[in-house]
Design an enzyme around this catalytic site. Structure first.
Site, PDB file in Angstrom:
ATOM      1  N   HIS A  65      -4.226   3.334   5.530  1.00  0.00           N
ATOM      2  CA  HIS A  65      -4.349   2.348   4.378  1.00  0.00           C
ATOM      3  C   HIS A  65      -4.952   2.211   3.376  1.00  0.00           C
ATOM      4  O   HIS A  65      -5.125   3.515   2.624  1.00  0.00           O
ATOM      5  CB  HIS A  65      -4.736   1.057   4.890  1.00  0.00           C
ATOM      6  CG  HIS A  65      -4.225   0.262   6.500  1.00  0.00           C
ATOM      7  ND1 HIS A  65      -4.147  -0.396   6.497  1.00  0.00           N
ATOM      8  CD2 HIS A  65      -4.609   1.161   7.703  1.00  0.00           C
ATOM      9  CE1 HIS A  65      -3.494  -1.284   7.774  1.00  0.00           C
ATOM     10  NE2 HIS A  65      -3.727  -0.136   8.000  1.00  0.00           N
ATOM     11  N   GLU A  96      -9.570   4.212   4.637  1.00  0.00           N
ATOM     12  CA  GLU A  96      -8.679   3.405   3.232  1.00  0.00           C
ATOM     13  C   GLU A  96      -9.215   4.637   2.037  1.00  0.00           C
ATOM     14  O   GLU A  96      -9.851   5.145   2.324  1.00  0.00           O
ATOM     15  CB  GLU A  96      -9.405   2.524   2.895  1.00  0.00           C
ATOM     16  CG  GLU A  96      -9.829   1.846   4.439  1.00  0.00           C
ATOM     17  CD  GLU A  96      -8.170   0.293   4.294  1.00  0.00           C
ATOM     18  OE1 GLU A  96      -7.571   0.386   2.777  1.00  0.00           O
ATOM     19  OE2 GLU A  96      -8.086  -0.634   5.564  1.00  0.00           O
ATOM     20  N   GLU A 118       0.835  -1.091   0.178  1.00  0.00           N
ATOM     21  CA  GLU A 118       0.076  -0.182  -0.023  1.00  0.00           C
ATOM     22  C   GLU A 118       0.761   1.202  -0.049  1.00  0.00           C
ATOM     23  O   GLU A 118       1.442   2.308   0.916  1.00  0.00           O
ATOM     24  CB  GLU A 118      -0.833   0.120   1.111  1.00  0.00           C
ATOM     25  CG  GLU A 118      -1.421  -1.219   1.146  1.00  0.00           C
ATOM     26  CD  GLU A 118      -2.836  -1.584   1.938  1.00  0.00           C
ATOM     27  OE1 GLU A 118      -3.068  -0.860   2.833  1.00  0.00           O
ATOM     28  OE2 GLU A 118      -3.270  -2.537   2.582  1.00  0.00           O
ATOM     29  N   ARG A 133       3.101  -7.936   1.075  1.00  0.00           N
ATOM     30  CA  ARG A 133       1.337  -7.547   2.044  1.00  0.00           C
ATOM     31  C   ARG A 133       1.998  -7.712   3.398  1.00  0.00           C
ATOM     32  O   ARG A 133       1.770  -6.120   4.548  1.00  0.00           O
ATOM     33  CB  ARG A 133       0.415  -7.802   1.945  1.00  0.00           C
ATOM     34  CG  ARG A 133      -0.425  -7.528   3.084  1.00  0.00           C
ATOM     35  CD  ARG A 133      -2.162  -8.334   3.032  1.00  0.00           C
ATOM     36  NE  ARG A 133      -2.796  -7.963   4.124  1.00  0.00           N
ATOM     37  CZ  ARG A 133      -3.827  -7.608   4.087  1.00  0.00           C
ATOM     38  NH1 ARG A 133      -4.375  -6.786   3.106  1.00  0.00           N
ATOM     39  NH2 ARG A 133      -4.837  -7.572   5.435  1.00  0.00           N
TER      40      ARG A 133
END
Length: 396
Positions: free
Chosen positions: A281, A355, A158, A212
């Site tokens: 995120h 997010e 991310e 991840r």
């Protein structure tokens, strides 16, 4: 390998991922909420997965026919941009920066602003990278101010998360006059990259771009755990995996990772003064608050909702993008052992996972051309939430 976006045909019904359980060596569900998901599909399983989706009444579309080709081109572009825009004392929005460059940037800020900026080494990753926080103040020297704690880079792939956090750091330090109110009675403590080993690993090659987890070996055959399932609050319950090879692996025990220990210790060291914890995120345009371990809300959910809606409204007014606001498990899916639940339970009255929005051409991995737009929009929301917190929780 290609990427499929799927959605349940019955509006309002949650996706049932059990239909994919016997195929998990050939796919990865890497971005999901309650009613839709993105899946990466192995070339050998493409026909079978589409047959499975049809049999289970799923709407779907193929987002990328050749993910490998996209990853290769993305890697080459990032390498080219690194050469075009080397680090020269500031971080712009032209490209994604490395962990070392981010650490150097905050060190340089501290040297240039010794009365307002302090950098502190707070720990070391499994592979030996230094985790550093930056504390930003207005320089008046008053102790025991309230605190806003922000972190980014929990999940390695991310990249837009550290980029957005670093943009906020730059704004607070180098655009101080515009944000003086946010620093009058509050200090900001920011950890730009929680998971530097994973973050760096995801930048090595196209084959590692989708990584991840952390990088500590978790079994004889698998590496890493999901740091956002490793906190000791309802650890290893709903939404976490006990499989060391799974992307959502919660770890052999709570706080098994040096990186999550660092965040835990930060939370506890600041909990008596901390008023907002924000972990950044991607992806999906969500402002999520506890609880994540269960589809329920805390007694003070209206306080959380009030602050989150301030961020949502500011972003909508500035860009037209509409964030969804609500309980994490209710809006998306259960995720036990997450840092926002932990911080809220530890005493932060406001605790969010933000997010960030999708990229224009790729939902999960915004290209460098999207960085400037996304980080500026994110900062609009963060400022609005911080303003609400400052007003709602004045310094005693």
């Amino acid at each position: 390998m290609y990427e499929v976006s799927m959605m349940d045909r019955q509006a309002g019904r949650r996706l049932d991922y059990s239909m994919l359980e016997n195929n998990n060596s050939y796919y990865e569900v890497y971005s999901r909420n309650g009613a839709s998901a993105h899946i990466l599909v192995h070339p050998d399983a493409q026909a079978d997965i589409l047959k499975l989706l049809n049999a289970n009444m799923m709407n779907y579309k193929i987002v990328h026919n050749d993910v490998g080709l996209w990853l290769q081109r993305d890697f080459e572009m990032n390498q080219k941009l690194r050469n075009l825009y080397p680090y020269q004392g500031k971080l712009g929005t032209e490209r994604y920066y490395s962990h070392d460059e981010i650490n150097q940037f905050i060190e340089d800020l501290a040297k240039q602003n010794p009365t307002r900026v302090e950098v502190k080494t707070v720990g070391k990753s499994f592979e030996g990278r230094w985790l550093k926080t930056i504390r930003i103040t207005n320089g008046d020297g008053r102790a025991n101010k309230n605190v806003i704690l922000v972190d980014g880079g929990f999940h390695a792939r991310e990249w837009i998360s550290p980029a957005a956090v670093v943009y906020g750091i730059n704004e607070l330090v180098n655009n101080y006059e515009a944000h003086a109110q946010l620093l009058q009675d509050y200090d900001w403590v920011i950890l730009p990259v929680v998971n530097p080993d994973g973050y760096e690993y995801s930048q090595i090659s196209p084959n590692t771009r989708m990584w991840r987890k952390t990088r500590q070996p978790s079994s004889r055959h698998c590496i890493g755990i999901d740091p956002n399932r490793n906190f000791d609050f309802h650890w290893n319950e709903a939404g976490a995996s006990s499989d060391p090879c799974d992307d959502g692996y919660a770890g052999p025990k709570a706080f098994s990772e040096p990186e999550t220990i660092v965040v835990r210790d930060l939370i506890h060291s600041l909990a008596d003064r901390g008023k907002m914890y924000l972990t950044v995120h991607s992806e999906g345009s969500y402002l999520l608050y506890p609880w994540g371990y269960i589809e329920s809300l805390p007694d003070t959910w209206q306080d959380l909702d009030e602050v989150a809606r301030a961020g949502r409204d500011a972003i909508k007014a500035a860009t037209g993008n509409v964030y969804k606001v609500g309980g994490s498990a209710i809006l998306m899916y259960p995720a036990a052992g997450a840092s926002d639940d932990y911080a809220f339970n530890a005493g932060f009255p406001i605790s969010f996972t933000m997010e960030l929005p999708s990229g224009r051409k790729n939902p999960f991995h915004p290209p460098p051309t999207d960085i400037d737009r996304l980080v500026k929009e994110t900062w609009v929301g963060i400022v609005a939430m911080a303003q609400k917190v400052v007003k709602k929780y004045p310094l005693n």
